[in-house]
Design a protein around this motif. Structure first.
Motif, mmCIF file in Angstrom:
data_model
loop_
_atom_site.group_PDB
_atom_site.id
_atom_site.type_symbol
_atom_site.label_atom_id
_atom_site.label_comp_id
_atom_site.label_asym_id
_atom_site.label_seq_id
_atom_site.Cartn_x
_atom_site.Cartn_y
_atom_site.Cartn_z
ATOM 1 N N LEU A 9 39.639 31.311 38.774
ATOM 2 C CA LEU A 9 40.335 32.384 38.074
ATOM 3 C C LEU A 9 39.910 32.432 36.612
ATOM 4 C CD1 LEU A 9 43.945 32.006 39.494
ATOM 5 C CD2 LEU A 9 42.234 33.724 40.089
ATOM 6 N N LYS A 10 39.738 33.667 36.110
ATOM 7 C CA LYS A 10 39.387 33.864 34.711
ATOM 8 C C LYS A 10 40.547 34.556 34.005
ATOM 9 C CE LYS A 10 35.665 36.377 35.337
ATOM 10 N NZ LYS A 10 34.405 37.099 35.113
ATOM 11 N N GLU A 11 40.694 34.309 32.742
ATOM 12 C CA GLU A 11 41.662 35.041 31.927
ATOM 13 C C GLU A 11 41.146 36.465 31.754
ATOM 14 O OE1 GLU A 11 44.619 34.025 30.606
ATOM 15 O OE2 GLU A 11 44.376 32.071 31.595
ATOM 16 N N ILE A 12 42.057 37.429 31.775
ATOM 17 C CA ILE A 12 41.674 38.824 31.585
ATOM 18 C C ILE A 12 41.327 39.046 30.113
ATOM 19 C CG2 ILE A 12 43.995 39.734 31.145
ATOM 20 C CD1 ILE A 12 41.538 41.461 33.437
ATOM 21 N N ASP A 13 40.272 39.787 29.869
ATOM 22 C CA ASP A 13 39.823 40.105 28.506
ATOM 23 C C ASP A 13 40.155 41.571 28.242
ATOM 24 O OD1 ASP A 13 38.560 40.551 26.110
ATOM 25 O OD2 ASP A 13 36.543 40.071 26.845
ATOM 26 N N ARG A 18 35.608 47.899 30.480
ATOM 27 C CA ARG A 18 34.666 48.051 31.599
ATOM 28 C C ARG A 18 34.894 46.957 32.624
ATOM 29 N NH1 ARG A 18 32.979 51.179 34.936
ATOM 30 N NH2 ARG A 18 32.786 52.646 33.260
ATOM 31 N N GLU A 19 35.126 45.724 32.160
ATOM 32 C CA GLU A 19 35.396 44.609 33.077
ATOM 33 C C GLU A 19 36.688 44.857 33.860
ATOM 34 O OE1 GLU A 19 36.388 39.826 32.895
ATOM 35 O OE2 GLU A 19 35.306 40.736 31.235
ATOM 36 N N ILE A 20 37.714 45.350 33.188
ATOM 37 C CA ILE A 20 38.988 45.646 33.852
ATOM 38 C C ILE A 20 38.808 46.769 34.868
ATOM 39 C CG2 ILE A 20 41.356 46.440 33.506
ATOM 40 C CD1 ILE A 20 41.167 45.074 30.691
#
Length: 174
Positions: A9-13, A18-20
């Motif tokens: 799991l990665k923290e949301i940036d 664009r990533e979201i």
């Protein structure tokens, strides 16, 4: 071993929209065109895949619209709107209503219902809804509509996944 240890799991940036968008695009959705009458009487329409059923009793649906959309004031003020679920053959119609234009209906086969809301011909399903409530949802406004009239026909839905139109297929195991 905890199940979370197996998933990276990665923290949301939040600084990387664009990533979201790419992340949320992994959820396949149907494609709709939502129409209404503007406060000045003109026909208004836009493509949306942020549509979902909400309740069976009463029959409610929801969809969301960016707070920066030019049509936002028209949809907020509208008493009614229509949701058109598109068929797999209607990807060009979806693209047409996703773009800005003076009169999006000029070259589109359509009529209107008794509330004055423009209705697109040959949709998989059309729901005419009373605009009952709006809620804040971050950079979007969430619209709740109560279905008052509808039509539906047989056909295959247009699907949107990972930034592209897709066609749904029956699962081979079923």
């Amino acid at each position: 071993m905890d199940v979370l240890d197996k998933i990276n799991l990665k923290e949301i940036d939040i600084s990387n929209p664009r990533e979201i968008r790419n992340l949320l695009g992994q959820f396949a959705t149907g494609v709709t065109v939502i129409t209404t009458r503007g406060t000045d009487g003109r026909k208004v329409g836009m493509t949306a895949n942020s549509f979902s059923s909400l309740s069976l009793d009463p029959p409610l649906v929801l969809w969301s619209l960016s707070k920066t959309a030019p049509s936002l004031p028209d949809f907020v003020a509208a008493e009614h709107f229509a949701v058109h679920m598109l068929t797999k053959e209607q990807h060009q119609l979806s693209t047409h209503f996703a773009r800005g234009a003076q009169d999006k209906f000029a070259t589109v086969d359509h009529g209107e219902c008794d509330t004055g809301v423009p209705l697109l011909n040959e949709a998989l399903a059309t729901l005419v809804c009373k605009n009952v409530q709006q809620y804040e949802g971050g950079d979007h406004l969430i619209f709740i509509g109560e279905i008052q009239k509808y039509q539906q026909t047989a056909g295959e839905p247009l699907v949107f996944h990972a930034g592209r139109y897709q066609i749904a297929a029956s699962h081979p195991d079923l």
